[in-house]
Design a protein around this motif. Structure first.
Motif, PDB file in Angstrom:
ATOM      1  N   LYS A 113     -52.496  39.990  97.805  1.00 32.79           N
ATOM      2  CA  LYS A 113     -52.484  39.260  99.074  1.00 32.79           C
ATOM      3  C   LYS A 113     -51.232  38.415  99.276  1.00 32.79           C
ATOM      4  O   LYS A 113     -50.866  38.102 100.428  1.00 32.79           O
ATOM      5  CB  LYS A 113     -53.730  38.380  99.184  1.00 32.79           C
ATOM      6  N   ASP A 114     -50.572  38.015  98.190  1.00 27.92           N
ATOM      7  CA  ASP A 114     -49.395  37.160  98.322  1.00 27.92           C
ATOM      8  C   ASP A 114     -48.081  37.942  98.412  1.00 27.92           C
ATOM      9  O   ASP A 114     -47.009  37.340  98.484  1.00 27.92           O
ATOM     10  CB  ASP A 114     -49.316  36.181  97.144  1.00 27.92           C
ATOM     11  N   ILE A 115     -48.179  39.261  98.403  1.00 31.08           N
ATOM     12  CA  ILE A 115     -46.984  40.084  98.588  1.00 31.08           C
ATOM     13  C   ILE A 115     -46.749  40.302 100.076  1.00 31.08           C
ATOM     14  O   ILE A 115     -47.672  40.644 100.825  1.00 31.08           O
ATOM     15  CB  ILE A 115     -47.117  41.436  97.856  1.00 31.08           C
ATOM     16  N   LYS A 116     -45.518  40.080 100.504  1.00 31.35           N
ATOM     17  CA  LYS A 116     -45.180  40.216 101.920  1.00 31.35           C
ATOM     18  C   LYS A 116     -45.573  41.595 102.435  1.00 31.35           C
ATOM     19  O   LYS A 116     -45.296  42.615 101.802  1.00 31.35           O
ATOM     20  CB  LYS A 116     -43.682  39.989 102.117  1.00 31.35           C
ATOM     21  N   GLY A 117     -46.228  41.618 103.576  1.00 33.05           N
ATOM     22  CA  GLY A 117     -46.648  42.876 104.189  1.00 33.05           C
ATOM     23  C   GLY A 117     -48.075  43.258 103.870  1.00 33.05           C
ATOM     24  O   GLY A 117     -48.565  44.282 104.378  1.00 33.05           O
ATOM     25  N   PHE A 118     -48.759  42.484 103.035  1.00 31.68           N
ATOM     26  CA  PHE A 118     -50.133  42.818 102.667  1.00 31.68           C
ATOM     27  C   PHE A 118     -51.011  42.939 103.904  1.00 31.68           C
ATOM     28  O   PHE A 118     -51.008  42.080 104.784  1.00 31.68           O
ATOM     29  CB  PHE A 118     -50.694  41.745 101.740  1.00 31.68           C
ATOM     30  N   ASP A 119     -51.757  44.037 103.969  1.00 30.15           N
ATOM     31  CA  ASP A 119     -52.631  44.330 105.098  1.00 30.15           C
ATOM     32  C   ASP A 119     -54.074  44.326 104.603  1.00 30.15           C
ATOM     33  O   ASP A 119     -54.532  45.283 103.983  1.00 30.15           O
ATOM     34  CB  ASP A 119     -52.259  45.693 105.697  1.00 30.15           C
ATOM     35  N   LYS A 120     -54.780  43.243 104.883  1.00 28.52           N
ATOM     36  CA  LYS A 120     -56.143  43.113 104.362  1.00 28.52           C
ATOM     37  C   LYS A 120     -57.094  44.142 104.974  1.00 28.52           C
ATOM     38  O   LYS A 120     -58.100  44.504 104.355  1.00 28.52           O
ATOM     39  CB  LYS A 120     -56.679  41.709 104.582  1.00 28.52           C
ATOM     40  N   SER A 121     -56.759  44.641 106.167  1.00 25.56           N
ATOM     41  CA  SER A 121     -57.628  45.649 106.780  1.00 25.56           C
ATOM     42  C   SER A 121     -57.587  46.958 106.005  1.00 25.56           C
ATOM     43  O   SER A 121     -58.573  47.701 105.969  1.00 25.56           O
ATOM     44  CB  SER A 121     -57.228  45.882 108.235  1.00 25.56           C
ATOM     45  N   LYS A 122     -56.447  47.258 105.384  1.00 21.34           N
ATOM     46  CA  LYS A 122     -56.347  48.465 104.567  1.00 21.34           C
ATOM     47  C   LYS A 122     -57.016  48.275 103.216  1.00 21.34           C
ATOM     48  O   LYS A 122     -57.535  49.234 102.626  1.00 21.34           O
ATOM     49  CB  LYS A 122     -54.878  48.849 104.376  1.00 21.34           C
ATOM     50  N   ALA A 123     -56.985  47.052 102.721  1.00 23.06           N
ATOM     51  CA  ALA A 123     -57.571  46.775 101.404  1.00 23.06           C
ATOM     52  C   ALA A 123     -59.085  46.632 101.469  1.00 23.06           C
ATOM     53  O   ALA A 123     -59.766  46.792 100.452  1.00 23.06           O
ATOM     54  CB  ALA A 123     -56.957  45.503 100.826  1.00 23.06           C
ATOM     55  N   LYS A 124     -59.606  46.352 102.648  1.00 18.84           N
ATOM     56  CA  LYS A 124     -61.003  45.948 102.800  1.00 18.84           C
ATOM     57  C   LYS A 124     -61.986  46.925 102.182  1.00 18.84           C
ATOM     58  O   LYS A 124     -62.966  46.524 101.532  1.00 18.84           O
ATOM     59  CB  LYS A 124     -61.312  45.752 104.279  1.00 18.84           C
ATOM     60  N   TYR A 125     -61.746  48.216 102.357  1.00 23.30           N
ATOM     61  CA  TYR A 125     -62.728  49.212 101.923  1.00 23.30           C
ATOM     62  C   TYR A 125     -62.314  49.950 100.647  1.00 23.30           C
ATOM     63  O   TYR A 125     -62.946  50.933 100.268  1.00 23.30           O
ATOM     64  CB  TYR A 125     -62.983  50.216 103.046  1.00 23.30           C
ATOM     65  N   MET A 126     -61.260  49.487 100.005  1.00 29.00           N
ATOM     66  CA  MET A 126     -60.825  50.161  98.778  1.00 29.00           C
ATOM     67  C   MET A 126     -61.807  49.907  97.641  1.00 29.00           C
ATOM     68  O   MET A 126     -62.283  48.781  97.457  1.00 29.00           O
ATOM     69  CB  MET A 126     -59.433  49.674  98.367  1.00 29.00           C
ATOM     70  N   ASP A 127     -62.078  50.959  96.878  1.00 28.56           N
ATOM     71  CA  ASP A 127     -62.962  50.791  95.734  1.00 28.56           C
ATOM     72  C   ASP A 127     -62.155  50.349  94.519  1.00 28.56           C
ATOM     73  O   ASP A 127     -60.951  50.575  94.421  1.00 28.56           O
ATOM     74  CB  ASP A 127     -63.712  52.090  95.419  1.00 28.56           C
ATOM     75  N   ASN A 128     -62.832  49.689  93.605  1.00 27.92           N
ATOM     76  CA  ASN A 128     -62.196  49.226  92.378  1.00 27.92           C
ATOM     77  C   ASN A 128     -62.951  49.793  91.187  1.00 27.92           C
ATOM     78  O   ASN A 128     -64.079  49.399  90.916  1.00 27.92           O
ATOM     79  CB  ASN A 128     -62.188  47.696  92.317  1.00 27.92           C
ATOM     80  N   ARG A 129     -62.314  50.712  90.492  1.00 26.16           N
ATOM     81  CA  ARG A 129     -62.932  51.322  89.315  1.00 26.16           C
ATOM     82  C   ARG A 129     -62.280  50.825  88.027  1.00 26.16           C
ATOM     83  O   ARG A 129     -62.487  51.395  86.968  1.00 26.16           O
ATOM     84  CB  ARG A 129     -62.818  52.840  89.398  1.00 26.16           C
ATOM     85  N   TRP A 130     -61.484  49.781  88.143  1.00 23.05           N
ATOM     86  CA  TRP A 130     -60.705  49.325  86.985  1.00 23.05           C
ATOM     87  C   TRP A 130     -61.079  47.891  86.610  1.00 23.05           C
ATOM     88  O   TRP A 130     -60.314  46.958  86.808  1.00 23.05           O
ATOM     89  CB  TRP A 130     -59.212  49.414  87.299  1.00 23.05           C
ATOM     90  N   ASP A 131     -62.273  47.691  86.080  1.00 21.61           N
ATOM     91  CA  ASP A 131     -62.729  46.341  85.773  1.00 21.61           C
ATOM     92  C   ASP A 131     -62.170  45.808  84.455  1.00 21.61           C
ATOM     93  O   ASP A 131     -62.464  44.673  84.060  1.00 21.61           O
ATOM     94  CB  ASP A 131     -64.257  46.262  85.764  1.00 21.61           C
ATOM     95  N   ASP A 132     -61.343  46.604  83.764  1.00 20.85           N
ATOM     96  CA  ASP A 132     -60.732  46.122  82.523  1.00 20.85           C
ATOM     97  C   ASP A 132     -59.210  46.067  82.634  1.00 20.85           C
ATOM     98  O   ASP A 132     -58.500  46.064  81.628  1.00 20.85           O
ATOM     99  CB  ASP A 132     -61.143  47.005  81.342  1.00 20.85           C
ATOM    100  N   VAL A 133     -58.712  46.019  83.875  1.00 21.13           N
ATOM    101  CA  VAL A 133     -57.274  45.951  84.128  1.00 21.13           C
ATOM    102  C   VAL A 133     -56.943  44.601  84.755  1.00 21.13           C
ATOM    103  O   VAL A 133     -57.633  44.141  85.672  1.00 21.13           O
ATOM    104  CB  VAL A 133     -56.818  47.091  85.056  1.00 21.13           C
ATOM    105  N   TYR A 134     -55.852  44.006  84.277  1.00 21.03           N
ATOM    106  CA  TYR A 134     -55.437  42.690  84.769  1.00 21.03           C
ATOM    107  C   TYR A 134     -54.031  42.786  85.342  1.00 21.03           C
ATOM    108  O   TYR A 134     -53.184  43.509  84.816  1.00 21.03           O
ATOM    109  CB  TYR A 134     -55.487  41.659  83.642  1.00 21.03           C
ATOM    110  N   ILE A 135     -53.805  42.045  86.413  1.00 24.33           N
ATOM    111  CA  ILE A 135     -52.529  42.077  87.122  1.00 24.33           C
ATOM    112  C   ILE A 135     -51.946  40.668  87.189  1.00 24.33           C
ATOM    113  O   ILE A 135     -52.665  39.688  87.388  1.00 24.33           O
ATOM    114  CB  ILE A 135     -52.700  42.613  88.555  1.00 24.33           C
ATOM    115  N   SER A 136     -50.618  40.583  87.019  1.00 22.47           N
ATOM    116  CA  SER A 136     -49.902  39.321  87.187  1.00 22.47           C
ATOM    117  C   SER A 136     -48.696  39.589  88.083  1.00 22.47           C
ATOM    118  O   SER A 136     -48.004  40.595  87.914  1.00 22.47           O
ATOM    119  CB  SER A 136     -49.474  38.782  85.825  1.00 22.47           C
ATOM    120  N   ILE A 137     -48.436  38.686  89.015  1.00 25.44           N
ATOM    121  CA  ILE A 137     -47.398  38.892  90.028  1.00 25.44           C
ATOM    122  C   ILE A 137     -46.523  37.661  90.135  1.00 25.44           C
ATOM    123  O   ILE A 137     -47.001  36.525  90.084  1.00 25.44           O
ATOM    124  CB  ILE A 137     -48.028  39.172  91.402  1.00 25.44           C
ATOM    125  N   CYS A 138     -45.217  37.884  90.277  1.00 21.93           N
ATOM    126  CA  CYS A 138     -44.343  36.774  90.642  1.00 21.93           C
ATOM    127  C   CYS A 138     -43.331  37.258  91.665  1.00 21.93           C
ATOM    128  O   CYS A 138     -42.935  38.427  91.670  1.00 21.93           O
ATOM    129  CB  CYS A 138     -43.639  36.186  89.434  1.00 21.93           C
TER     130      CYS A 138
END
Length: 218
Positions: A189-214
């Motif tokens: 969400k903090d990356i420029k251009g993020f479109d929450k309407s596209k993310a809204k219905y995405m499934d998440n099958r990766w409950d053991d994956v972690y992301i870090s952003i700067c």
């Protein structure tokens, strides 16, 4: 208008390819690198799975793009950017994926030379990553990408995964980057251009994956 880069790094088997597909969609990324010769589905082949396999450019030895991307201390920043510009031709941020960012001090190099760009790190536990890669990929020369130049064989692959994950977590700690479990609705969400309407219905099958952003300071 200059194009920005999202430098994306994870180890083999970290599930980063599937996450990359979602990342590209939610930030409106330039996908002109997604050519037929840069597409290969995991075993078993399943083209109907929208998050299956390798899509677009991967960078580093054996990856087709950036074959000489090893130790960045021996290259100029404009050379890396020229390589990227020769692969992408559209609009939107370019997601530049490489395992090899997690070797030498390449992550620090990117941080020091590409102000305004983003660095996205993907972490999945070592043994799980190694086991998953071994299940869906191999060292066959016909696979895309070709892992032989960078990883040699299974024994060497295992060692590299351990070392690369250590580099990833060390860099994140030194830059005070925060980790969160991947969730497509809000991770980017903090990356420029993020479109929450596209993310809204995405499934998440990766409950053991972690992301870090700067975002690299300008």
């Amino acid at each position: 208008m200059s194009q920005s880069n999202i430098w994306f790094c994870g180890v083999p088997g970290s599930k980063w390819s599937g996450i990359d597909i979602q990342l590209r969609e939610v930030v409106g990324a330039d996908t002109t690198d997604e050519t037929p010769d840069r597409t290969q589905y995991h075993r078993p082949r399943n083209p109907t799975d929208t998050n299956n396999g390798h899509r677009g450019s991967y960078w580093g030895p054996g990856m087709v793009c950036g074959e000489d991307w090893t130790d960045f201390n021996f290259v100029e920043p404009h050379k890396l950017q020229d390589d990227i510009n020769n692969v992408f031709s559209g609009v939107g941020p370019r997601v530049v994926k490489s395992h090899f960012f997690a070797r030498h001090f390449n992550l620090d190099y990117l941080y020091n030379h590409f102000p305004g760009d983003y660095i996205v790190l993907c972490y999945r536990e070592n043994q799980k990553s190694f086991a998953w890669w071994s299940e869906v990929m191999d060292f066959d020369k016909d696979h895309y990408p070709d892992y032989r130049p960078g990883y040699t064989d299974y024994n060497t692959m295992r060692e590299h995964i351990w070392n690369e994950n250590a580099k990833i977590t060390d860099f994140a700690m030194r830059k005070d980057m925060q980790w969160e479990r991947y969730h497509p609705q809000n991770t980017f969400k903090d990356i420029k251009g993020f479109d929450k309407s596209k993310a809204k219905y995405m499934d998440n099958r990766w409950d053991d994956v972690y992301i870090s952003i700067c975002k690299i300071p300008e």
